[in-house]
Design a protein around this motif. Sequence first.
Motif, PDB file in Angstrom:
ATOM      1  N   GLY A   1     -29.809  20.392 122.845  1.00  0.00           N
ATOM      2  CA  GLY A   1     -29.235  19.350 123.691  1.00  0.00           C
ATOM      3  C   GLY A   1     -30.121  18.125 123.778  1.00  0.00           C
ATOM      4  O   GLY A   1     -30.968  17.862 122.923  1.00  0.00           O
ATOM      5  N   ASP A   2     -29.936  17.395 124.849  1.00  0.00           N
ATOM      6  CA  ASP A   2     -30.684  16.176 125.112  1.00  0.00           C
ATOM      7  C   ASP A   2     -32.083  16.558 125.584  1.00  0.00           C
ATOM      8  O   ASP A   2     -32.253  17.110 126.665  1.00  0.00           O
ATOM      9  CB  ASP A   2     -29.949  15.352 126.186  1.00  0.00           C
ATOM     10  CG  ASP A   2     -30.656  14.047 126.491  1.00  0.00           C
ATOM     11  OD1 ASP A   2     -31.478  13.597 125.655  1.00  0.00           O
ATOM     12  OD2 ASP A   2     -30.377  13.476 127.559  1.00  0.00           O
ATOM     13  N   ARG A   3     -33.086  16.270 124.761  1.00  0.00           N
ATOM     14  CA  ARG A   3     -34.465  16.660 125.076  1.00  0.00           C
ATOM     15  C   ARG A   3     -34.974  15.977 126.330  1.00  0.00           C
ATOM     16  O   ARG A   3     -35.670  16.599 127.133  1.00  0.00           O
ATOM     17  CB  ARG A   3     -35.396  16.348 123.902  1.00  0.00           C
ATOM     18  CG  ARG A   3     -35.270  17.347 122.794  1.00  0.00           C
ATOM     19  CD  ARG A   3     -36.194  17.053 121.661  1.00  0.00           C
ATOM     20  NE  ARG A   3     -37.592  17.079 122.065  1.00  0.00           N
ATOM     21  CZ  ARG A   3     -38.598  16.754 121.278  1.00  0.00           C
ATOM     22  NH1 ARG A   3     -38.382  16.373 120.045  1.00  0.00           N
ATOM     23  NH2 ARG A   3     -39.841  16.799 121.708  1.00  0.00           N
TER      24      ARG A   3
ATOM     25  N   ALA B   1     -40.096  26.218 132.362  1.00  0.00           N
ATOM     26  CA  ALA B   1     -39.928  27.512 131.687  1.00  0.00           C
ATOM     27  C   ALA B   1     -41.245  27.964 131.061  1.00  0.00           C
ATOM     28  O   ALA B   1     -41.610  29.143 131.165  1.00  0.00           O
ATOM     29  CB  ALA B   1     -38.839  27.414 130.618  1.00  0.00           C
ATOM     30  N   LEU B   2     -41.961  27.050 130.437  1.00  0.00           N
ATOM     31  CA  LEU B   2     -43.256  27.426 129.853  1.00  0.00           C
ATOM     32  C   LEU B   2     -44.293  27.723 130.933  1.00  0.00           C
ATOM     33  O   LEU B   2     -45.124  28.613 130.770  1.00  0.00           O
ATOM     34  CB  LEU B   2     -43.762  26.339 128.902  1.00  0.00           C
ATOM     35  CG  LEU B   2     -43.042  26.253 127.564  1.00  0.00           C
ATOM     36  CD1 LEU B   2     -43.637  25.150 126.697  1.00  0.00           C
ATOM     37  CD2 LEU B   2     -43.101  27.579 126.819  1.00  0.00           C
ATOM     38  N   ALA B   3     -44.232  26.993 132.047  1.00  0.00           N
ATOM     39  CA  ALA B   3     -45.155  27.264 133.151  1.00  0.00           C
ATOM     40  C   ALA B   3     -44.891  28.653 133.736  1.00  0.00           C
ATOM     41  O   ALA B   3     -45.824  29.398 134.034  1.00  0.00           O
ATOM     42  CB  ALA B   3     -45.025  26.193 134.227  1.00  0.00           C
ATOM     43  N   ARG B   4     -43.631  29.011 133.888  1.00  0.00           N
ATOM     44  CA  ARG B   4     -43.296  30.353 134.395  1.00  0.00           C
ATOM     45  C   ARG B   4     -43.739  31.443 133.431  1.00  0.00           C
ATOM     46  O   ARG B   4     -44.038  32.557 133.828  1.00  0.00           O
ATOM     47  CB  ARG B   4     -41.791  30.472 134.653  1.00  0.00           C
ATOM     48  CG  ARG B   4     -41.337  29.810 135.920  1.00  0.00           C
ATOM     49  CD  ARG B   4     -39.891  30.173 136.241  1.00  0.00           C
ATOM     50  NE  ARG B   4     -38.962  29.857 135.175  1.00  0.00           N
ATOM     51  CZ  ARG B   4     -38.363  28.696 135.010  1.00  0.00           C
ATOM     52  NH1 ARG B   4     -38.603  27.697 135.841  1.00  0.00           N
ATOM     53  NH2 ARG B   4     -37.523  28.494 134.017  1.00  0.00           N
ATOM     54  N   ALA B   5     -43.797  31.106 132.137  1.00  0.00           N
ATOM     55  CA  ALA B   5     -44.249  32.070 131.130  1.00  0.00           C
ATOM     56  C   ALA B   5     -45.774  32.209 131.142  1.00  0.00           C
ATOM     57  O   ALA B   5     -46.315  33.023 130.397  1.00  0.00           O
ATOM     58  CB  ALA B   5     -43.768  31.650 129.747  1.00  0.00           C
ATOM     59  N   GLY B   6     -46.463  31.402 131.966  1.00  0.00           N
ATOM     60  CA  GLY B   6     -47.907  31.559 132.125  1.00  0.00           C
ATOM     61  C   GLY B   6     -48.745  30.526 131.391  1.00  0.00           C
ATOM     62  O   GLY B   6     -49.965  30.606 131.414  1.00  0.00           O
ATOM     63  N   PHE B   7     -48.121  29.546 130.764  1.00  0.00           N
ATOM     64  CA  PHE B   7     -48.880  28.520 130.042  1.00  0.00           C
ATOM     65  C   PHE B   7     -49.256  27.405 131.010  1.00  0.00           C
ATOM     66  O   PHE B   7     -48.458  27.041 131.880  1.00  0.00           O
ATOM     67  CB  PHE B   7     -48.047  27.955 128.883  1.00  0.00           C
ATOM     68  CG  PHE B   7     -47.733  28.981 127.841  1.00  0.00           C
ATOM     69  CD1 PHE B   7     -48.700  29.394 126.933  1.00  0.00           C
ATOM     70  CD2 PHE B   7     -46.479  29.553 127.764  1.00  0.00           C
ATOM     71  CE1 PHE B   7     -48.416  30.353 125.977  1.00  0.00           C
ATOM     72  CE2 PHE B   7     -46.181  30.505 126.815  1.00  0.00           C
ATOM     73  CZ  PHE B   7     -47.155  30.913 125.915  1.00  0.00           C
TER      74      PHE B   7
ATOM     75  N   GLY C   1     -37.838  22.206 124.148  1.00  0.00           N
ATOM     76  CA  GLY C   1     -38.498  21.060 123.524  1.00  0.00           C
ATOM     77  C   GLY C   1     -37.913  20.710 122.174  1.00  0.00           C
ATOM     78  O   GLY C   1     -36.702  20.509 122.045  1.00  0.00           O
ATOM     79  N   PRO C   2     -38.751  20.630 121.132  1.00  0.00           N
ATOM     80  CA  PRO C   2     -38.274  20.237 119.798  1.00  0.00           C
ATOM     81  C   PRO C   2     -37.224  21.188 119.219  1.00  0.00           C
ATOM     82  O   PRO C   2     -36.507  20.816 118.301  1.00  0.00           O
ATOM     83  CB  PRO C   2     -39.534  20.272 118.934  1.00  0.00           C
ATOM     84  CG  PRO C   2     -40.678  20.290 119.869  1.00  0.00           C
ATOM     85  CD  PRO C   2     -40.193  20.835 121.169  1.00  0.00           C
TER      86      PRO C   2
ATOM     87  N   GLN D   1     -38.033  18.520 132.099  1.00  0.00           N
ATOM     88  CA  GLN D   1     -38.611  19.184 133.273  1.00  0.00           C
ATOM     89  C   GLN D   1     -38.302  20.683 133.274  1.00  0.00           C
ATOM     90  O   GLN D   1     -39.158  21.502 133.586  1.00  0.00           O
ATOM     91  CB  GLN D   1     -38.111  18.537 134.574  1.00  0.00           C
ATOM     92  CG  GLN D   1     -38.740  17.208 134.884  1.00  0.00           C
ATOM     93  CD  GLN D   1     -40.257  17.274 134.952  1.00  0.00           C
ATOM     94  OE1 GLN D   1     -40.930  16.739 134.078  1.00  0.00           O
ATOM     95  NE2 GLN D   1     -40.798  17.932 135.949  1.00  0.00           N
ATOM     96  N   LYS D   2     -37.083  21.029 132.921  1.00  0.00           N
ATOM     97  CA  LYS D   2     -36.711  22.447 132.870  1.00  0.00           C
ATOM     98  C   LYS D   2     -37.501  23.172 131.795  1.00  0.00           C
ATOM     99  O   LYS D   2     -37.923  24.315 131.985  1.00  0.00           O
ATOM    100  CB  LYS D   2     -35.211  22.603 132.597  1.00  0.00           C
ATOM    101  CG  LYS D   2     -34.348  22.251 133.763  1.00  0.00           C
ATOM    102  CD  LYS D   2     -32.896  22.496 133.421  1.00  0.00           C
ATOM    103  CE  LYS D   2     -32.020  22.152 134.602  1.00  0.00           C
ATOM    104  NZ  LYS D   2     -30.604  22.407 134.331  1.00  0.00           N
ATOM    105  N   ASP D   3     -37.713  22.522 130.660  1.00  0.00           N
ATOM    106  CA  ASP D   3     -38.484  23.130 129.577  1.00  0.00           C
ATOM    107  C   ASP D   3     -39.935  23.330 129.986  1.00  0.00           C
ATOM    108  O   ASP D   3     -40.529  24.385 129.719  1.00  0.00           O
ATOM    109  CB  ASP D   3     -38.411  22.267 128.315  1.00  0.00           C
ATOM    110  CG  ASP D   3     -37.024  22.226 127.702  1.00  0.00           C
ATOM    111  OD1 ASP D   3     -36.145  22.988 128.165  1.00  0.00           O
ATOM    112  OD2 ASP D   3     -36.819  21.440 126.764  1.00  0.00           O
ATOM    113  N   LEU D   4     -40.526  22.321 130.645  1.00  0.00           N
ATOM    114  CA  LEU D   4     -41.903  22.452 131.133  1.00  0.00           C
ATOM    115  C   LEU D   4     -42.003  23.593 132.144  1.00  0.00           C
ATOM    116  O   LEU D   4     -42.947  24.382 132.114  1.00  0.00           O
ATOM    117  CB  LEU D   4     -42.371  21.141 131.768  1.00  0.00           C
ATOM    118  CG  LEU D   4     -42.665  19.982 130.820  1.00  0.00           C
ATOM    119  CD1 LEU D   4     -42.931  18.702 131.613  1.00  0.00           C
ATOM    120  CD2 LEU D   4     -43.841  20.309 129.926  1.00  0.00           C
TER     121      LEU D   4
END
Length: 187
Positions: free
Chosen positions: A150-152, A162-168, A145-146, A157-160
């Motif tokens: 690279g290009d945010r 990654a956080l979902a896989r981390a349990g958020f 994210g922030p 989608q990949k950032d979202l």
Amino acid sequence: MAFGGGCSDRGRPERRAPRKITAYDLQRAAMHYLERYAAPAAQLRRVLARKVALSCRHHEQDPAIFEPMLDEVVARCVSSGLVDDQRFAQARAATLKRKGRSSRAVEASLSAKGVPRELAREASAGSEEDELAAARKAARRKRLGPWSRGDRAASRQKDLAALARAGFNMTIARAVIDGAGDEAMQD
């Protein structure tokens, strides 16, 4: 002149044969382990059971005969206050939350260590603000994210994910990834 002195044919030192287990040895092993690591009762029992299994395998004994001895040593450690599942769960949960772990990940980690599920759920519970702060720490650490270089928009989608896989949950993940740069960079 051979310099083998105590080495196996692969060049590693040979292991000494394990001693036959006694109640005294188990108590000493428990004390030695607890000097180095904080552990819940289930974890201590697993460590001691491995020690018993190793000795029994070598001396051709049945590990089941040591079950009462294991129970007694663990119970003694619990009654003396050396082992306290609740204290362990709270301390471990606080450490994991500071590192940016989600409540779900904290609960799973505590359960894997042998903390009873209800106690793990209680220790990992936190407010939405705590969860948001943990998600920000995780995103910063993973450069999402922030904090990405690279290009945010392209990596959103990949950032979202990654956080979902981390349990958020997705609400928290979107708030962190789509959050305003000024607010997110303050942390």
